[in-house]
Design a protein around this motif. Structure first.
Motif, PDB file in Angstrom:
ATOM      1  N   ALA A 183     -56.940  29.353  39.824  1.00 19.36           N
ATOM      2  CA  ALA A 183     -57.619  29.083  38.667  1.00 19.36           C
ATOM      3  C   ALA A 183     -57.095  28.631  37.512  1.00 19.36           C
ATOM      4  CB  ALA A 183     -58.805  29.959  38.411  1.00 19.36           C
ATOM      5  N   HIS A 184     -57.122  27.824  36.840  1.00 21.82           N
ATOM      6  CA  HIS A 184     -56.516  27.270  35.510  1.00 21.82           C
ATOM      7  C   HIS A 184     -57.153  27.254  34.237  1.00 21.82           C
ATOM      8  CE1 HIS A 184     -52.843  26.294  33.397  1.00 21.82           C
ATOM      9  NE2 HIS A 184     -52.071  25.894  34.545  1.00 21.82           N
ATOM     10  N   SER A 185     -58.003  28.303  34.004  1.00 16.96           N
ATOM     11  CA  SER A 185     -59.062  28.302  33.040  1.00 16.96           C
ATOM     12  C   SER A 185     -59.031  29.814  32.533  1.00 16.96           C
ATOM     13  CB  SER A 185     -60.170  28.032  33.615  1.00 16.96           C
ATOM     14  OG  SER A 185     -61.156  27.955  32.663  1.00 16.96           O
ATOM     15  N   LYS A 186     -58.618  30.101  31.377  1.00 19.46           N
ATOM     16  CA  LYS A 186     -58.725  31.529  30.662  1.00 19.46           C
ATOM     17  C   LYS A 186     -57.767  32.496  31.673  1.00 19.46           C
ATOM     18  CE  LYS A 186     -61.266  30.494  27.262  1.00 19.46           C
ATOM     19  NZ  LYS A 186     -62.684  30.248  27.509  1.00 19.46           N
ATOM     20  N   TRP A 187     -58.348  33.566  31.822  1.00 20.12           N
ATOM     21  CA  TRP A 187     -57.979  34.586  32.788  1.00 20.12           C
ATOM     22  C   TRP A 187     -58.228  34.605  34.396  1.00 20.12           C
ATOM     23  CZ3 TRP A 187     -55.045  39.617  31.082  1.00 20.12           C
ATOM     24  CH2 TRP A 187     -54.119  39.538  30.700  1.00 20.12           C
ATOM     25  N   LEU A 188     -59.087  33.547  34.818  1.00 21.08           N
ATOM     26  CA  LEU A 188     -59.690  33.693  35.835  1.00 21.08           C
ATOM     27  C   LEU A 188     -58.934  33.742  37.194  1.00 21.08           C
ATOM     28  CD1 LEU A 188     -62.717  31.057  35.667  1.00 21.08           C
ATOM     29  CD2 LEU A 188     -63.009  33.698  35.943  1.00 21.08           C
ATOM     30  N   ARG A 189     -57.543  33.183  36.780  1.00 20.38           N
ATOM     31  CA  ARG A 189     -56.636  33.282  37.913  1.00 20.38           C
ATOM     32  C   ARG A 189     -56.224  34.760  38.551  1.00 20.38           C
ATOM     33  NH1 ARG A 189     -51.047  34.032  38.133  1.00 20.38           N
ATOM     34  NH2 ARG A 189     -49.891  34.025  36.096  1.00 20.38           N
ATOM     35  N   ALA A 190     -56.458  35.575  37.798  1.00 23.46           N
ATOM     36  CA  ALA A 190     -56.416  37.115  38.123  1.00 23.46           C
ATOM     37  C   ALA A 190     -57.111  37.221  39.485  1.00 23.46           C
ATOM     38  CB  ALA A 190     -56.920  38.128  37.000  1.00 23.46           C
ATOM     39  N   THR A 191     -58.064  36.818  39.868  1.00 25.38           N
ATOM     40  CA  THR A 191     -58.761  36.963  41.225  1.00 25.38           C
ATOM     41  C   THR A 191     -58.840  35.834  41.982  1.00 25.38           C
ATOM     42  OG1 THR A 191     -61.014  36.897  40.146  1.00 25.38           O
ATOM     43  CG2 THR A 191     -59.800  39.162  40.357  1.00 25.38           C
ATOM     44  N   VAL A 192     -58.652  34.653  41.430  1.00 28.69           N
ATOM     45  CA  VAL A 192     -59.064  33.196  42.149  1.00 28.69           C
ATOM     46  C   VAL A 192     -57.882  32.589  42.336  1.00 28.69           C
ATOM     47  CG1 VAL A 192     -59.979  31.239  41.763  1.00 28.69           C
ATOM     48  CG2 VAL A 192     -61.427  32.909  40.760  1.00 28.69           C
ATOM     49  N   TYR A 193     -57.247  33.088  43.616  1.00 33.38           N
ATOM     50  CA  TYR A 193     -55.909  32.321  43.988  1.00 33.38           C
ATOM     51  C   TYR A 193     -55.655  32.496  45.375  1.00 33.38           C
ATOM     52  CZ  TYR A 193     -54.253  37.434  44.055  1.00 33.38           C
ATOM     53  OH  TYR A 193     -54.112  38.631  44.108  1.00 33.38           O
ATOM     54  N   GLY A 194     -54.967  31.826  45.845  1.00 33.05           N
ATOM     55  CA  GLY A 194     -54.538  31.839  47.568  1.00 33.05           C
ATOM     56  C   GLY A 194     -53.413  31.061  47.724  1.00 33.05           C
ATOM     57  N   ALA A 195     -52.900  31.169  49.118  1.00 32.88           N
ATOM     58  CA  ALA A 195     -51.865  30.410  49.414  1.00 32.88           C
ATOM     59  C   ALA A 195     -51.918  29.149  49.877  1.00 32.88           C
ATOM     60  CB  ALA A 195     -51.036  31.300  50.770  1.00 32.88           C
ATOM     61  N   LEU A 196     -51.137  28.143  49.747  1.00 33.31           N
ATOM     62  CA  LEU A 196     -50.750  26.837  50.352  1.00 33.31           C
ATOM     63  C   LEU A 196     -49.604  26.698  51.187  1.00 33.31           C
ATOM     64  CD1 LEU A 196     -51.754  23.866  50.351  1.00 33.31           C
ATOM     65  CD2 LEU A 196     -51.120  23.550  48.032  1.00 33.31           C
ATOM     66  N   ASN A 222     -63.306  43.925  33.945  1.00 31.51           N
ATOM     67  CA  ASN A 222     -63.277  42.428  34.230  1.00 31.51           C
ATOM     68  C   ASN A 222     -61.943  41.630  33.578  1.00 31.51           C
ATOM     69  OD1 ASN A 222     -63.649  39.738  33.892  1.00 31.51           O
ATOM     70  ND2 ASN A 222     -66.147  39.891  33.438  1.00 31.51           N
ATOM     71  N   PRO A 223     -61.122  40.843  34.008  1.00 31.31           N
ATOM     72  CA  PRO A 223     -59.976  40.315  33.325  1.00 31.31           C
ATOM     73  C   PRO A 223     -60.469  39.300  32.244  1.00 31.31           C
ATOM     74  CG  PRO A 223     -59.846  40.218  35.700  1.00 31.31           C
ATOM     75  CD  PRO A 223     -61.227  40.753  35.548  1.00 31.31           C
ATOM     76  N   MET A 224     -61.562  38.854  32.293  1.00 31.48           N
ATOM     77  CA  MET A 224     -61.954  37.973  31.429  1.00 31.48           C
ATOM     78  C   MET A 224     -62.276  38.645  29.880  1.00 31.48           C
ATOM     79  SD  MET A 224     -61.910  34.747  32.291  1.00 31.48           S
ATOM     80  CE  MET A 224     -62.987  33.514  31.780  1.00 31.48           C
ATOM     81  N   ASP A 225     -62.747  39.891  30.009  1.00 32.23           N
ATOM     82  CA  ASP A 225     -63.054  40.701  28.860  1.00 32.23           C
ATOM     83  C   ASP A 225     -61.696  41.306  28.415  1.00 32.23           C
ATOM     84  OD1 ASP A 225     -65.619  40.133  29.323  1.00 32.23           O
ATOM     85  OD2 ASP A 225     -65.881  42.202  30.384  1.00 32.23           O
ATOM     86  N   VAL A 226     -60.595  41.579  29.263  1.00 33.45           N
ATOM     87  CA  VAL A 226     -59.115  41.771  28.854  1.00 33.45           C
ATOM     88  C   VAL A 226     -58.859  40.826  27.957  1.00 33.45           C
ATOM     89  CG1 VAL A 226     -56.801  42.459  29.517  1.00 33.45           C
ATOM     90  CG2 VAL A 226     -58.825  43.265  30.811  1.00 33.45           C
ATOM     91  N   LEU A 227     -58.943  39.401  28.342  1.00 34.19           N
ATOM     92  CA  LEU A 227     -58.083  38.288  27.496  1.00 34.19           C
ATOM     93  C   LEU A 227     -59.039  38.265  26.357  1.00 34.19           C
ATOM     94  CD1 LEU A 227     -56.423  35.930  27.125  1.00 34.19           C
ATOM     95  CD2 LEU A 227     -58.186  34.633  28.104  1.00 34.19           C
ATOM     96  N   ARG A 228     -60.582  38.409  26.233  1.00 33.56           N
ATOM     97  CA  ARG A 228     -61.243  38.171  25.206  1.00 33.56           C
ATOM     98  C   ARG A 228     -61.039  39.247  23.971  1.00 33.56           C
ATOM     99  NH1 ARG A 228     -67.178  39.030  26.433  1.00 33.56           N
ATOM    100  NH2 ARG A 228     -66.648  37.383  28.107  1.00 33.56           N
TER     101      ARG A 228
END
Ligand code: C2O
Length: 576
Positions: free
Chosen positions: A136-149, A179-185
């Motif tokens: 993910a490339h939006s705020k801190w969502l990439r903390a859990t939204v990621y995978g291998a290519l 929640n990582p989004m709260d850590v950033l906020r």
């Protein structure tokens, strides 16, 4: 392709033509496939460290699905946002030639996908092989939204190394017990640094050394004597890492989807955004061996000093790691947290496998200072100014702290000719010269906030020297350029010396990468040809630094004709 008429009889020539067509059709299939996927971004309960959190995932998986393609294949991925946050997806390291619309950074190449909306990313892999990843490339969502290519060679082309018996993606990550989004906020509202993570992870699991985590520790079975390929990805938010496997040598064969000259090592150094492919031969006494990773920390700042583990399990080992807790796996020796000598020695060994096409004559020579900064507050006692001495943390390149636009994405504004979203006066060198890695006067600690882009002519040959500053702290900043692979031609400690350092550059076989760190208090030089038109984000891949403004974007102009021009945007491109 040309068709020649053979034989006199029209019917045989038609038959021949038909067969040729059929072959061409089949060959095109064998050469390149199209992969369709649906990525549903949605909250799912995920339990780690004894507690369950509502976690943003893709298709309910954490880490997300592994994509497997061949060089030349096309991916069509429909991203459906069922989460409560805006989201975008980025295919980290994919060149996206003339196709910035599929690149993904929010407010750079697209407006975010709103909750309930969807967007289809469509792109082709062109001349890349090895391991990349998506996030993910939006705020801190990439903390859990990621995978291998994973990108295999074209059908029928071998690896440039012996075929491994099996392949294992190793995704290094970070977990917050909130929640990582709260850590950033929280960090952005107080101006202080974000909280450090509570665990490091391998394939989403912290491993044996953390509370409530033993049962789920990742276990990788191997047969005695076989060679396996580990595709290691640092998908952590803020931690560079050392990684090793007890008693086993690792042979590096690729980084960032480009092959390297193989070399053996006990430990690898890997920064967020980077990938490293290594071969491992199971040539030790059948037993259980830990693979482990911990931080390589270069800043004078708090960091997650825990250790994540997984288990390499010889199938013929006397006990199974699952049941027999009696025999503890053997632990690898990892370097100390601040062992810069080991980190640099590792990186210095990387070489392109084949002779590199490094630009020799440079059209654009750029010098970028990268580092932190502090914004002074009129009321230092304000709740919004909880950074050092009543300030707010910031970060910058050449003293410009990048501000992401909100009314439109950069690429859409550029394409539509909408004024007022960005300017193209990014400074090619720092506005003031000073002793960058030395004792920097306080008056130079405060950057200027702006949305400035740097314009480059199509096909110009570019050199960028990234110079770390010692403002607040020296640090290894992993710099990532979207839409490009670049050559890392040199690096060193202290201030870059434009007279003497270029003579030491490796212009023969420098490694090709998409992410490279500045040595702490040092510099690193990259070269590339600006052959991909569009707007491409250039930023520090530490996610605490990105929202502070450690970024800019390169605006690469179109060349001549369709094949040198950004293609039109897809119809479903989200609007702001
Ligand atoms: Cu891995 Cu801008 O991203």
């Amino acid at each position: 392709m040309e068709f020649h008429k053979v034989g006199a009889k029209p019917c045989s020539s038609y038959l021949f033509f038909a067969i040729l067509l059929l072959f061409a059709f089949l060959a095109s299939f064998a050469d390149a496939a199209v992969h369709f996927h649906e990525f549903v971004i949605e909250a799912k309960p995920v339990k780690r460290l004894c507690r369950t959190h509502s976690t943003i995932t893709v298709n309910g998986q954490f880490p997300g699905p592994t994509l497997e393609v061949r060089d030349g294949d096309t991916l069509v991925i429909k991203a459906i946002n069922r989460a409560r946050y805006n989201v975008t997806l980025h295919w980290h390291g994919v060149r996206q030639l003339r196709n910035p619309w599929a690149d993904g950074p929010e407010f750079v190449t697209q407006c975010p996908i709103r909750p309930g909306q969807s967007y289809t990313y469509q792109f082709t892999i062109q001349n890349q092989q090895g391991t990349l990843w998506w996030h993910a490339h939006s705020k801190w969502l990439r903390a859990t939204v990621y995978g291998a290519l994973i990108i295999y060679p074209k059908l029928g082309s071998p690896y440039p190394f012996p075929m491994p018996k099996r392949e294992i993606p190793i995704l290094l990550g970070e977990w917050w017990d909130r929640n990582p989004m709260d850590v950033l906020r929280l960090a952005l509202s107080t101006g202080a640094a974000p909280n450090i993570s509570d665990a490091l992870t391998i394939n989403g699991q912290p491993g044996d050394l953390y509370r409530c985590s033993s049962k789920e520790t990742a276990i990788f079975p191997v047969e005695v004597g076989e060679t396996i390929l580990l595709r290691i990805i640092n998908s952590a938010m803020n931690e560079e890492m050392f990684f090793g496997v007890a008693n086993h040598k690792l042979t590096v064969v690729a980084v960032d989807s480009a092959y390297t000259k193989p070399f053996a090592t006990n430990v690898i150094t890997i920064a967020p955004g980077q990938t490293t492919d290594v071969l491992l031969t199971a040539d030790q006494t059948p037993a259980h061996y830990y693979m482990a990773a911990h931080a390589y920390n270069t800043a004078n700042a708090p960091f997650d000093n825990t250790t994540t583990t997984a288990i390499l399990e010889y199938k013929s080992a006397p006990f199974s790691a699952k049941k027999g807790q009696s025999l503890k796996p053997i632990f690898p020796q990892l370097p100390g947290f601040n062992d810069t000598a080991t980190a640099i020695a590792f990186t210095a060994q990387l070489r392109s496998l084949s002779k590199a096409k490094v630009p020799l004559e440079i059209d654009e020579s750029l010098f970028f200072t990268v580092g932190l900064g502090l914004i002074n507050c009129t009321n230092p006692n304000s709740r919004r100014c909880q950074g050092p001495n009543g300030t707010r943390f910031a970060a910058s390149i050449n003293n410009v702290s990048f501000v992401f636009p909100r009314r439109n994405s950069l690429m859409q504004a550029y394409y539509q000719g909408q004024p007022g979203i960005f300017t193209t006066d990014f400074p090619p060198f720092p506005p003031v010269q000073y002793d960058y890695s030395g004792n920097v006067p306080r008056g130079l600690w405060q950057p200027v906030k702006a949305t400035k882009l740097l314009k480059l002519k199509y096909r110009s040959k570019v050199q960028i020297v990234f110079q770390d500053t010692s403002i607040v702290t020296v640090e290894d900043h992993p710099m990532h350029l979207h839409g490009y692979q670049f050559y890392v031609v040199g690096s060193g400690f202290g201030n870059f010396d434009p007279k003497n350092d270029p003579a030491k550059f490796n212009l023969i076989d420098p490694p090709e990468r998409n992410t490279i760190g500045t040595p702490p208090g040092g510099w690193v030089a990259i070269r590339f040809e600006a052959d991909n038109p569009g707007i491409w984000l250039l930023h520090c891949h530490l996610d605490s630094h990105l929202p502070w403004g450690l970024a800019t974007a390169l605006l690469v102009e179109n060349g001549v004709g369709k094949l040198q021009t950004v293609q039109p945007p897809p119809l479903d491109l989200p609007r702001c």
